[in-house]
Motif scaffolding. Sequence first.
Motif, PDB file in Angstrom:
ATOM      1  N   LYS A   3      -3.611  -3.716   1.161  1.00 34.71           N
ATOM      2  CA  LYS A   3      -2.137  -4.074   1.327  1.00 34.71           C
ATOM      3  C   LYS A   3      -1.374  -3.025   0.680  1.00 34.71           C
ATOM      4  CE  LYS A   3      -2.459  -9.130   1.887  1.00 34.71           C
ATOM      5  NZ  LYS A   3      -2.246 -10.379   1.041  1.00 34.71           N
ATOM      6  N   GLU A   4      -1.756  -2.338  -0.137  1.00 32.23           N
ATOM      7  CA  GLU A   4      -0.962  -1.266  -0.865  1.00 32.23           C
ATOM      8  C   GLU A   4      -1.789   0.275  -1.206  1.00 32.23           C
ATOM      9  OE1 GLU A   4       2.069  -2.281  -4.006  1.00 32.23           O
ATOM     10  OE2 GLU A   4       0.554  -1.868  -5.102  1.00 32.23           O
ATOM     11  N   GLU A   5      -1.367   1.146  -0.793  1.00 26.74           N
ATOM     12  CA  GLU A   5      -1.762   2.585  -1.102  1.00 26.74           C
ATOM     13  C   GLU A   5      -1.012   3.432  -2.187  1.00 26.74           C
ATOM     14  OE1 GLU A   5      -4.490   3.636   0.338  1.00 26.74           O
ATOM     15  OE2 GLU A   5      -4.645   2.390   2.049  1.00 26.74           O
ATOM     16  N   VAL A  27       1.821  -1.359   2.804  1.00 24.64           N
ATOM     17  CA  VAL A  27       1.352  -1.082   3.986  1.00 24.64           C
ATOM     18  C   VAL A  27       1.954  -2.150   5.047  1.00 24.64           C
ATOM     19  CG1 VAL A  27      -0.685  -1.084   5.711  1.00 24.64           C
ATOM     20  CG2 VAL A  27      -0.607  -0.033   3.345  1.00 24.64           C
ATOM     21  N   ASN A  28       2.507  -3.504   4.464  1.00 26.90           N
ATOM     22  CA  ASN A  28       3.056  -4.233   5.338  1.00 26.90           C
ATOM     23  C   ASN A  28       4.552  -4.169   5.598  1.00 26.90           C
ATOM     24  OD1 ASN A  28       0.729  -6.073   5.515  1.00 26.90           O
ATOM     25  ND2 ASN A  28       1.091  -6.843   3.593  1.00 26.90           N
ATOM     26  N   THR A  29       5.100  -3.679   4.613  1.00 25.92           N
ATOM     27  CA  THR A  29       6.635  -3.316   4.891  1.00 25.92           C
ATOM     28  C   THR A  29       6.746  -2.147   4.988  1.00 25.92           C
ATOM     29  OG1 THR A  29       6.896  -3.116   2.578  1.00 25.92           O
ATOM     30  CG2 THR A  29       7.132  -5.379   3.504  1.00 25.92           C
ATOM     31  N   GLY A  30       6.281  -0.998   4.758  1.00 26.56           N
ATOM     32  CA  GLY A  30       6.352   0.246   4.872  1.00 26.56           C
ATOM     33  C   GLY A  30       7.216   0.888   3.812  1.00 26.56           C
ATOM     34  N   LYS A  31       7.476   0.264   2.603  1.00 26.45           N
ATOM     35  CA  LYS A  31       8.242   0.710   1.660  1.00 26.45           C
ATOM     36  C   LYS A  31       7.656   1.310   0.462  1.00 26.45           C
ATOM     37  CE  LYS A  31      11.949  -2.630   2.612  1.00 26.45           C
ATOM     38  NZ  LYS A  31      13.036  -3.697   2.099  1.00 26.45           N
TER      39      LYS A  31
END
Length: 342
Positions: A3-5, A27-31
């Motif tokens: 979910k996060e990088e 990775v879900n929101t692209g923020k």
Amino acid sequence: MKKEEVLFVGTYTNNGSEGIYRFNFDVNTGKLTDQTLAAQIDNPSFITFAPDKKTLYAVGEVDDYNGDSGTITAFNVTDTMLTKLDMMSTFGANPCYVGVSENGNDVAVANYTGGNFTIYKTLENGTLSSPQVIDHKVQDTSKIAHAHMAKFLNGELFVADLGLDRIKKYSKKQDKFIPSPQKELVLENGAGPRHFTASNNGVYLYVINELNSTITLFKEKGGSYEEIETYTTLFDSFEGESFCADIHLSPDGKFLYGSNRGENTIVIFKIDEPNGTLTLVGREPVKGDWPRNFAIDPSGTYVLVANQRSNNIVVFKRNVEKGTLNFVSEVDLPSPVCLKFY
């Protein structure tokens, strides 16, 4: 899927930046969130990781270290936090790229103004030793050497020299690097090869040329590369100056992307299988100025662009079937120039 990088960003530090920054990428929101200063260092214009991700190497693009050289700094990476291990001279001015061999045993730095490149051996803790310097200035007296990329590929070291319009090839023999049997790939006069990337099967090499805004396709056969075709990266109607910068393949190997500084776009090509040739998909404005380096996230879902002059990083969602890009978000950061996912 994660979910996060974690994203590390190299910058130029003459515009309010202090060095290498760290972001969390959803990775879900692209923020991008949670910006922190990971390491204070002058002009870390290119950064990369060792294969085991335990070490980060950063060039310092300066020309006044130990007289007239730049720097290479090794950082230990623990829980995505950076701790400085050591700093060494690159034995050439304004280093702009650092590459690590597939086994992590060698690190190569391209010195742009120095017109040379330096290869180091790595020690067990990731620090560097035993530098070998290879000078391109002595290889062509009719042009000014500007080494721009030094990347290990298919067991050899490839060095793009923008000034010589060549990609030089080197092989490791008895712990030293010497010219390979095919000593160089020749680009059009004035092309200015800057960066390159290889197809997933290693057969095709795509070279982005800074000065004439093109991408040149080479095909490997028996250890040698032959030129197949060259493609423009700009709109036919574009007027004004533009300079290519970076080039990347999508993880699935189906699409190729390149950045245009001036036109301020990401050009998108579809790779035609099985012959490796390119078909233009289109171009996406980068919502900023001077797109230098860009990165595709590990999932292949997003493209992040470092806009050096507009001081922002822009996130695009990637259509994995069509290759096209759609704007998602952006963050401000002074002079971002290199993006690397951890």
